[in-house]
Design an enzyme around this catalytic site. Structure first.
Site, PDB file in Angstrom:
ATOM      1  N   LYS A  52       0.886  -1.232   0.059  1.00 33.63           N
ATOM      2  CA  LYS A  52       0.072  -0.050   0.029  1.00 33.63           C
ATOM      3  C   LYS A  52       0.739   1.394  -0.064  1.00 33.63           C
ATOM      4  CE  LYS A  52      -3.666  -1.117  -0.555  1.00 33.63           C
ATOM      5  NZ  LYS A  52      -3.738  -1.692  -1.810  1.00 33.63           N
ATOM      6  N   SER A  53       2.078   1.161  -0.483  1.00 34.48           N
ATOM      7  CA  SER A  53       3.152   2.262  -0.463  1.00 34.48           C
ATOM      8  C   SER A  53       3.009   2.983  -1.757  1.00 34.48           C
ATOM      9  CB  SER A  53       4.192   1.938   0.089  1.00 34.48           C
ATOM     10  OG  SER A  53       4.300   1.334   1.319  1.00 34.48           O
ATOM     11  N   GLY A  54       2.181   2.543  -2.639  1.00 35.81           N
ATOM     12  CA  GLY A  54       2.380   2.994  -4.237  1.00 35.81           C
ATOM     13  C   GLY A  54       2.748   1.932  -5.081  1.00 35.81           C
ATOM     14  N   HIS A 109       7.755  -7.589  -1.813  1.00 36.33           N
ATOM     15  CA  HIS A 109       7.381  -6.946  -0.262  1.00 36.33           C
ATOM     16  C   HIS A 109       8.251  -7.471   0.670  1.00 36.33           C
ATOM     17  CE1 HIS A 109       3.762  -4.887  -1.996  1.00 36.33           C
ATOM     18  NE2 HIS A 109       2.999  -5.871  -2.247  1.00 36.33           N
TER      19      HIS A 109
HETATM   20  P1  A3P Z   1      -5.062   4.357  -1.495  1.00 42.99           P
HETATM   21  O1  A3P Z   1      -5.807   3.264  -0.709  1.00 42.99           O
HETATM   22  O2  A3P Z   1      -5.066   5.341  -0.080  1.00 42.99           O
HETATM   23  O3  A3P Z   1      -6.133   5.185  -2.413  1.00 42.99           O
HETATM   24  P2  A3P Z   1      -0.317  -0.628  -3.630  1.00 42.99           P
HETATM   25  O4  A3P Z   1      -0.032  -0.639  -5.128  1.00 42.99           O
HETATM   26  O5  A3P Z   1       1.143  -0.499  -2.902  1.00 42.99           O
HETATM   27  O6  A3P Z   1      -1.116  -1.579  -3.214  1.00 42.99           O
HETATM   28  O7  A3P Z   1      -0.746   0.931  -3.374  1.00 42.99           O
HETATM   29  C1  A3P Z   1      -2.114   1.183  -3.436  1.00 42.99           C
HETATM   30  C2  A3P Z   1      -2.392   2.731  -3.034  1.00 42.99           C
HETATM   31  O8  A3P Z   1      -1.600   3.447  -4.207  1.00 42.99           O
HETATM   32  C3  A3P Z   1      -3.786   3.036  -3.143  1.00 42.99           C
HETATM   33  O9  A3P Z   1      -3.617   4.038  -2.249  1.00 42.99           O
HETATM   34  C4  A3P Z   1      -3.797   3.504  -4.410  1.00 42.99           C
HETATM   35  O10 A3P Z   1      -4.997   4.435  -4.757  1.00 42.99           O
HETATM   36  C5  A3P Z   1      -2.643   4.397  -4.635  1.00 42.99           C
HETATM   37  N1  A3P Z   1      -2.144   4.755  -6.094  1.00 42.99           N
HETATM   38  C6  A3P Z   1      -2.147   3.790  -7.176  1.00 42.99           C
HETATM   39  N2  A3P Z   1      -2.132   4.413  -8.327  1.00 42.99           N
HETATM   40  C7  A3P Z   1      -2.115   5.720  -8.133  1.00 42.99           C
HETATM   41  C8  A3P Z   1      -1.640   7.020  -8.657  1.00 42.99           C
HETATM   42  N3  A3P Z   1      -1.554   6.952  -9.991  1.00 42.99           N
HETATM   43  N4  A3P Z   1      -1.755   8.081  -8.142  1.00 42.99           N
HETATM   44  C9  A3P Z   1      -1.866   8.261  -6.583  1.00 42.99           C
HETATM   45  N5  A3P Z   1      -2.079   7.154  -5.837  1.00 42.99           N
HETATM   46  C10 A3P Z   1      -2.131   5.714  -6.544  1.00 42.99           C
END
Ligand code: A3P
Length: 297
Positions: A52-54, A109
């Site tokens: 969940k870090s992007g 991860h």
């Molecule tokens: P949120 O749940 O806060 O919206 P991962 O890919 O590590 O699982 O992280 C998912 C998170 O990254 C989610 O956060 C998702 O919405 C966010 N995310 C994915 N693509 C993004 C983008 N283009 N811009 C901003 N946030 C993004």
């Protein structure tokens, strides 16, 4: 080599490895052990994140950097095939079908203690992406509700407790970040944050391009930045997880591309939870000498 059978384990099974719980649906002891002895090549690029870090966002950026801004035929190829996770059960099969003419783009991860030893023998490039842990927590909480391979949180309060103790799935955020940052001198590594990609996308992209030996230029940068926006990615089946069966990720319970903003934690944390979080953060990260680029309020 024999591939492990896909989805052999029940959706709610759990695999404990190095004291950390992983979803047994997509991990086995064999797949986790195999990751720890993976033979990296110097041309490999490994993206490492705490969930969940992007991760998906950076997978999209890296895929685009290596195809010079034109996804073309890989547009609909899901992120887990473009940049497979080292430790997951599909890895052997997916890794062998990566484009042989290109550097292998990989994801993990796993904590530093698991991969550090093998990575130190190679010059593989490691991109470590971190995000404000309060936003990680909130995103992870919603993700637990969305996917069936993670247990439903009993309450937000309990989820905060577990996160702060570091006993949740994928282990401790604090140990993950400290562990990987501790390897910075030993590895060919770039540390990037969700927040800098959010606030300064072009500068961050240029930094990535330089690190990866792929300087880009304004035209390619424009094209990449356009395809990395939250709205573009939300509509793109390669990165919005719409290809996952609904028995695994149920769209009636939310979206993978949930909000994509900084600071959503403010809508979730009570003042007491925030205070407790800050105290634990200070205790765990305060004396580490690390300068992490977010404010905690
Ligand atoms: P949120 O749940 O806060 O919206 P991962 O890919 O590590 O699982 O992280 C998912 C998170 O990254 C989610 O956060 C998702 O919405 C966010 N995310 C994915 N693509 C993004 C983008 N283009 N811009 C901003 N946030 C993004």
């Amino acid at each position: 080599m024999m591939q492990p059978p896909l989805f052999d384990n029940g959706i709610d099974s759990v695999e404990v490895f190095k004291g950390i719980r992983f979803p047994g649906f997509i991990h086995t002891q064999e797949s986790l052990r195999a990751a720890c002895s993976f033979q990296f090549q110097d041309t490999d690029v490994l993206l490492v994140t705490f969930p969940k870090s992007g991760t998906t966002w950076m997978q999209q950026v890296l895929s685009l950097v290596f195809c010079e801004g034109h996804l073309g035929s890989i547009h609909h190829v899901p992120n887990w095939e473009r940049m497979p996770w080292l430790e997951q059960i599909f890895f052997g099969k997916l890794c062998s079908s990566l484009n042989p003419g290109q550097p292998r783009l990989l994801t993990s991860h796993l904590p530093a203690e698991a991969l550090g030893p093998v990575l130190q023998h190679s010059k593989a490039r490691v991109v470590y992406m971190a995000r404000n842990p309060k936003d990680v927590l909130v995103s992870f909480y919603h993700f637990h509700k969305l996917v069936n391979f993670l247990p439903d949180p009993s309450s937000f309060e309990d989820f905060v407790d577990e996160f702060l103790k570091g006993t949740g799935f994928f282990g401790s955020w604090f140990e993950h970040v400290k562990g990987w940052l501790g390897l910075q001198q030993d590895l060919n590594m770039l540390f990037v944050t969700y927040e800098e990609l959010y606030q300064e996308p072009r500068a961050t992209l240029q930094k990535l391009g330089d690190f990866l030996g792929r300087p880009l230029g304004p035209e390619k940068e424009d094209s990449i930045l356009e395809q990395c926006t939250f709205s573009f990615m939300s509509q793109s089946s390669g990165v919005n997880y719409s290809q996952v069966p609904t028995t695994v990720m149920d769209p009636s319970r939310g979206l993978f591309m949930r909000k994509g903003v900084m600071g959503d934690w403010k809508k979730h944390f009570s003042p007491e939870q925030n205070e407790t979080f800050n105290a634990v953060y200070q205790a765990k990260m305060g004396n580490s000498g690390l300068q992490l680029p977010w404010t905690m309020d």
